[in-house]
Motif scaffolding. Structure first.
Motif, mmCIF file in Angstrom:
data_model
loop_
_atom_site.group_PDB
_atom_site.id
_atom_site.type_symbol
_atom_site.label_atom_id
_atom_site.label_comp_id
_atom_site.label_asym_id
_atom_site.label_seq_id
_atom_site.Cartn_x
_atom_site.Cartn_y
_atom_site.Cartn_z
ATOM 1 N N SER A 3 -31.255 -43.411 11.228
ATOM 2 C CA SER A 3 -31.894 -44.576 10.585
ATOM 3 C C SER A 3 -32.798 -45.384 11.636
ATOM 4 C CB SER A 3 -30.766 -45.510 10.375
ATOM 5 O OG SER A 3 -29.878 -45.711 11.586
ATOM 6 N N ASN A 4 -32.592 -44.946 12.944
ATOM 7 C CA ASN A 4 -33.587 -45.737 14.034
ATOM 8 C C ASN A 4 -34.788 -45.216 13.944
ATOM 9 O OD1 ASN A 4 -34.403 -46.973 16.201
ATOM 10 N ND2 ASN A 4 -32.416 -46.739 17.303
ATOM 11 N N GLU A 5 -36.010 -45.863 13.838
ATOM 12 C CA GLU A 5 -37.309 -45.416 13.882
ATOM 13 C C GLU A 5 -37.916 -44.910 15.124
ATOM 14 O OE1 GLU A 5 -40.003 -48.168 12.116
ATOM 15 O OE2 GLU A 5 -38.801 -48.548 10.668
ATOM 16 N N VAL A 6 -37.156 -45.381 16.271
ATOM 17 C CA VAL A 6 -37.591 -44.937 17.702
ATOM 18 C C VAL A 6 -37.436 -43.463 17.679
ATOM 19 C CG1 VAL A 6 -36.961 -45.087 20.023
ATOM 20 C CG2 VAL A 6 -36.829 -47.144 18.523
ATOM 21 N N PHE A 7 -36.447 -42.941 17.039
ATOM 22 C CA PHE A 7 -36.038 -41.510 17.036
ATOM 23 C C PHE A 7 -36.749 -40.707 16.154
ATOM 24 C CE2 PHE A 7 -32.639 -43.495 19.289
ATOM 25 C CZ PHE A 7 -32.377 -42.887 20.653
ATOM 26 N N SER A 8 -37.552 -41.154 15.531
ATOM 27 C CA SER A 8 -38.262 -40.424 14.229
ATOM 28 C C SER A 8 -39.461 -39.583 14.605
ATOM 29 C CB SER A 8 -38.671 -41.316 13.047
ATOM 30 O OG SER A 8 -39.663 -41.966 13.444
ATOM 31 N N GLY A 9 -40.264 -39.953 15.694
ATOM 32 C CA GLY A 9 -41.300 -39.287 16.130
ATOM 33 C C GLY A 9 -41.134 -38.095 17.271
ATOM 34 N N LEU A 10 -39.768 -37.835 17.689
ATOM 35 C CA LEU A 10 -39.680 -37.082 18.603
ATOM 36 C C LEU A 10 -39.814 -35.619 18.261
ATOM 37 C CD1 LEU A 10 -36.354 -38.598 20.080
ATOM 38 C CD2 LEU A 10 -38.529 -38.819 20.938
ATOM 39 N N HIS A 11 -40.144 -34.745 19.260
ATOM 40 C CA HIS A 11 -40.644 -33.283 18.563
ATOM 41 C C HIS A 11 -39.459 -32.154 19.250
ATOM 42 C CE1 HIS A 11 -44.207 -34.734 17.013
ATOM 43 N NE2 HIS A 11 -44.650 -35.033 18.019
ATOM 44 N N ASP A 12 -38.940 -32.531 20.479
ATOM 45 C CA ASP A 12 -38.168 -31.502 20.961
ATOM 46 C C ASP A 12 -36.843 -32.191 21.500
ATOM 47 O OD1 ASP A 12 -39.033 -32.682 23.310
ATOM 48 O OD2 ASP A 12 -40.159 -30.865 23.991
ATOM 49 N N ILE A 13 -35.924 -31.383 22.130
ATOM 50 C CA ILE A 13 -34.746 -32.161 22.594
ATOM 51 C C ILE A 13 -34.745 -33.010 24.103
ATOM 52 C CG2 ILE A 13 -33.678 -30.012 23.900
ATOM 53 C CD1 ILE A 13 -31.144 -30.494 22.328
ATOM 54 N N GLY A 14 -35.998 -32.417 24.780
ATOM 55 C CA GLY A 14 -36.184 -33.121 25.980
ATOM 56 C C GLY A 14 -36.647 -34.371 25.873
ATOM 57 N N GLU A 15 -37.426 -34.671 24.662
ATOM 58 C CA GLU A 15 -37.941 -35.802 24.232
ATOM 59 C C GLU A 15 -36.722 -36.902 23.983
ATOM 60 O OE1 GLU A 15 -40.958 -36.030 21.530
ATOM 61 O OE2 GLU A 15 -42.163 -34.768 22.769
ATOM 62 N N LEU A 16 -35.897 -36.383 23.429
ATOM 63 C CA LEU A 16 -34.596 -37.065 22.809
ATOM 64 C C LEU A 16 -33.853 -37.308 24.188
ATOM 65 C CD1 LEU A 16 -32.418 -38.002 20.699
ATOM 66 C CD2 LEU A 16 -31.344 -35.733 20.655
ATOM 67 N N ALA A 17 -33.541 -36.614 25.007
ATOM 68 C CA ALA A 17 -32.772 -36.984 26.113
ATOM 69 C C ALA A 17 -33.447 -38.307 26.985
ATOM 70 C CB ALA A 17 -32.710 -35.850 27.109
ATOM 71 N N LYS A 18 -34.749 -38.019 27.023
ATOM 72 C CA LYS A 18 -35.405 -39.121 27.808
ATOM 73 C C LYS A 18 -35.371 -40.528 26.933
ATOM 74 C CE LYS A 18 -38.995 -36.091 29.818
ATOM 75 N NZ LYS A 18 -40.385 -35.858 29.691
ATOM 76 N N LYS A 19 -35.547 -40.363 25.648
ATOM 77 C CA LYS A 19 -35.290 -41.711 24.723
ATOM 78 C C LYS A 19 -34.139 -42.117 24.761
ATOM 79 C CE LYS A 19 -38.400 -42.999 22.774
ATOM 80 N NZ LYS A 19 -39.553 -43.904 23.117
ATOM 81 N N MET A 20 -33.254 -41.452 25.072
ATOM 82 C CA MET A 20 -31.740 -41.931 25.002
ATOM 83 C C MET A 20 -31.268 -42.641 26.321
ATOM 84 S SD MET A 20 -29.202 -38.967 23.474
ATOM 85 C CE MET A 20 -27.827 -39.846 23.576
ATOM 86 N N ILE A 21 -31.767 -42.169 27.278
ATOM 87 C CA ILE A 21 -31.844 -43.010 28.703
ATOM 88 C C ILE A 21 -32.698 -44.455 28.729
ATOM 89 C CG2 ILE A 21 -32.516 -42.782 31.042
ATOM 90 C CD1 ILE A 21 -32.053 -39.771 30.850
ATOM 91 N N GLN A 22 -33.737 -44.072 27.977
ATOM 92 C CA GLN A 22 -34.753 -45.527 27.775
ATOM 93 C C GLN A 22 -33.914 -46.578 26.978
ATOM 94 O OE1 GLN A 22 -38.204 -44.312 25.985
ATOM 95 N NE2 GLN A 22 -39.303 -43.543 27.912
ATOM 96 N N MET A 23 -33.210 -46.096 26.056
ATOM 97 C CA MET A 23 -32.645 -46.893 25.257
ATOM 98 C C MET A 23 -31.122 -47.270 25.463
ATOM 99 S SD MET A 23 -34.691 -47.627 22.683
ATOM 100 C CE MET A 23 -33.891 -48.022 21.417
ATOM 101 N N LYS A 24 -30.674 -46.569 26.517
ATOM 102 C CA LYS A 24 -29.164 -46.709 27.340
ATOM 103 C C LYS A 24 -28.125 -46.202 26.252
ATOM 104 C CE LYS A 24 -30.426 -50.147 30.621
ATOM 105 N NZ LYS A 24 -31.346 -49.445 31.561
ATOM 106 N N TYR A 25 -28.655 -45.189 25.439
ATOM 107 C CA TYR A 25 -27.639 -44.500 24.500
ATOM 108 C C TYR A 25 -26.862 -43.518 25.290
ATOM 109 C CZ TYR A 25 -29.807 -47.006 20.441
ATOM 110 O OH TYR A 25 -30.105 -47.833 19.525
#
Length: 114
Positions: A3-25
């Protein structure tokens, strides 16, 4: 996260890890982050283990089948890191070995000078 739009444009798992750190998830969803981290590290770890067994095939032949663990570990380290050890001059090795303790005779110099 769907449901979070921030995670909709991610292409691989590395981007997911970076985004999780940016968002403090990575703090909130620590177990999910650990799984993502494991998925990123696993291919590298598997390749390292495969490489070690491949090298062991060259080191531990039938003639050297009964060598001890310490010798095998040292031999594998030399074989795997041969690029690093190739840069060390023979003269340096001889001098260090000679300085380790008394010897029956002096080792001859290699003739190469820096």
């Amino acid at each position: 996260m769907k449901s979070n739009e921030v995670f909709s444009g991610l292409h691989d798992i590395g981007e997911l890890a970076k985004k999780m750190i940016q968002m403090k998830y990575h703090i909130t969803y620590d177990l999910v982050y650990l799984l993502v981290e494991l998925a990123l590290v696993l291919p590298v770890a598997t390749a390292t283990v495969k490489r070690s067994f491949s090298v062991m095939k060259f080191i531990k032949t039938d003639l050297r089948n009964n060598i001890g663990d310490n010798f095998l570990t040292n031999a594998l380290a030399f074989y795997v890191e041969k690029d690093i050890f190739a840069s060390v001059e023979n003269e340096e090795i001889l001098q260090r070995f000679q300085a380790m303790g008394p010897r029956r005779c002096q080792l001859p110099a290699t003739g190469k000078k820096k």
